[in-house]
Structure formats: C-alpha cells, structure tokens
Design a protein around this motif. Structure first.
Motif: not given
Length: 275
Positions: A97-102, A230-233, A242-244
């Motif tokens: 997933y391109p969004i790294n965790n916090v 978190p859901k935001s990630n 976040n985005q699919e």
C-alpha cells in the motif's frame, strides 16, 4: 553503481545514520572473509541496508546478507520479470500500500483468496512480491521501520492451500523472514475462516520464533487491527478511510522501477571466485 544504489544512498547522508565508517569497514571485511559472501562487488549502500536492518548487529546482518545473495543466485527464475506478474496486482492478491503507516512502516496487503491457482501458479506470481519488496526498500523509512503484513483470509479455499503446499510455504517464509534487510514489525490475519488454521500451520514451522510472536488474529473485529494501523492509513476494502488504488496504479509502479530492480539483481550475479 546501479540506479537502485543511487536511490538508496540519498537516504544515507548524516553521520548519525551511518554511525561510523569503521563499522562499515569492519563489516565489509567480515563479508569478504566469509565463504558465502566473498567475491561480490557490494556497494556501501547495500551493506548499510543490511546493517541498519539489524541495528548494526554484524553477525545477524551477515546471515541475512548471505541468505539474500544465495537465493538471488540460486533462483534466477524468481528474481526475474515477466508480464504475467501484472496479474497479481490486477487480481488484488498482493500489494504494498503506497500510504505508509504512521510510524513509517510499509503496509503489505495479501489476499490469498483472490488467487486462482488454475490461472497462475504460486511460483509464477511470487516474483511480483520480490519486486515490491525491493521497491519498498528504496524508502529509508521502510528500512528503519520495517513492514506490517495484513492477510485477508476472505474467500480462502482448499485449492489455494493445496497449490501453495509445503514447498511454497517454506519458500515464501524463508525469503520474507530470513533474506530481506527489513524487520517484520507484525502480521495480522483478518476474517479467518475454518481453513485458516490449516493454512497457518503450513507456514508456522518455517517462521522465526520472533515473527511467530508477532502474529495477531483479529477475526472480523477490525477495531483491534486499527490499533496497529489506523483507518486513515488503510483502504476502504479493509474498513479504512484512505484511497483504494487500482491494479493499474500498482503495475505502473512496477513498470517505473522494474529495470532498476533487475539491474540490481544482475549486479549480484557477478561474483569473482578466487582459485
């Protein structure tokens, strides 16, 4: 120096990150004096990746490096490109997933139930995971903070378990847990079904004790998962906000970086063996 090395070196700029040149020089001496790792033209950047992934424990770093060099050279069929690998992301089987965790770790999403063994075999699609591993390791934050795996067990059937088998379980566990210069922070199984224990028991004997202790079972209660990520990630398919991202998006990442990864692997196949 390959393009992959150049991308990595940008992340090693301060003395505090490198620690000291003497540590690197000492590690290089150990690498060159080791029967399994001598003779390779290994960049400082690559050695630093392995050192930093094991908090500069040279013995552990050398073991992982040795395993990595061995599997790259012994399994060129896995460390190579073919267009059919794009099916893996299109089918949603495995993505980074391109969004790294916090905390900067990479979230790896695996959906074995999306794999159709009648269309593509395990060893045909497994190389795609290796490309994504190398691409993610270009990110210094992933080197420092590792990965978090989320395994979505929905639609898992006997067919997928049968076609992975013991050999596939051993292969995937060894490369993921014992070869790449990162730390697996935790692994999370969600939406387990009646076949989950059977699948888990295939992999369990080949996992390190440390990783086995970091595996969490959440069932359908994803609120416990969100304590780790978190859901935001996370994407909406995992209850996130976040985005699919589409399979095309992930395959564009592969197209952008595949030659750099291939050049890197090829550089590791040029060993000078002394007589």
């Amino acid at each position: 120096m390959t393009k992959l090395d150049l991308m990595v070196v940008e992340n090693f700029t301060s003395k505090s990150q490198i620690q000291s040149k003497s540590v690197l020089d000492e590690f290089r001496d150990r690498v060159q004096s080791n029967r399994k790792t001598s003779g390779y033209n290994l960049s400082d950047q690559l050695l630093l990746q392995f050192l930093s992934s094991r908090e500069y424990n040279q013995t552990e770093a050398l073991t992982i490096l040795s395993n990595y060099l061995t599997v790259v050279n012994e399994r060129p069929d896995l460390f190579s490109w073919r267009e059919e690998l794009k099916r893996v992301a299109n089918d949603g089987i495995y993505v980074h997933y391109p969004i790294n965790n916090v905390n900067g770790s990479k979230v790896v999403i695996i959906k074995p139930g999306s794999w159709n063994p009648n269309v593509i075999s395990f060893e045909q699609w497994f190389p795609q995971t290796l490309f994504f591993c190398e691409i993610s390791l270009m990110d210094r934050s992933v080197q420092q903070n590792g990965i978090i795996g989320i395994i979505d067990m929905r639609n898992l059937s006997w067919s997928q378990i049968y076609h992975i088998g013991v050999s596939g379980s051993r292969l995937a566990s060894h490369i993921t847990d014992y070869c790449f210069p990162w730390t697996i922070q935790s692994a999370h199984l969600i939406y387990e079904n009646r076949l989950t224990n059977m699948a888990f028991n295939l992999f369990k004997p080949f996992l390190s004790a440390k990783l086995r202790q970091r595996i969490n079972f959440h069932g359908s209660n994803l609120e416990t998962l969100y304590k780790f990520v978190p859901k935001s990630n996370l994407p909406p398919s995992l209850g996130g906000t976040n985005q699919e991202f589409s399979g095309e998006f992930y395959n564009n990442i592969l197209d952008q970086h595949k030659q750099s990864v291939l050049d890197h692997w090829q550089s590791l196949r040029k060993r000078k063996v002394s007589n």
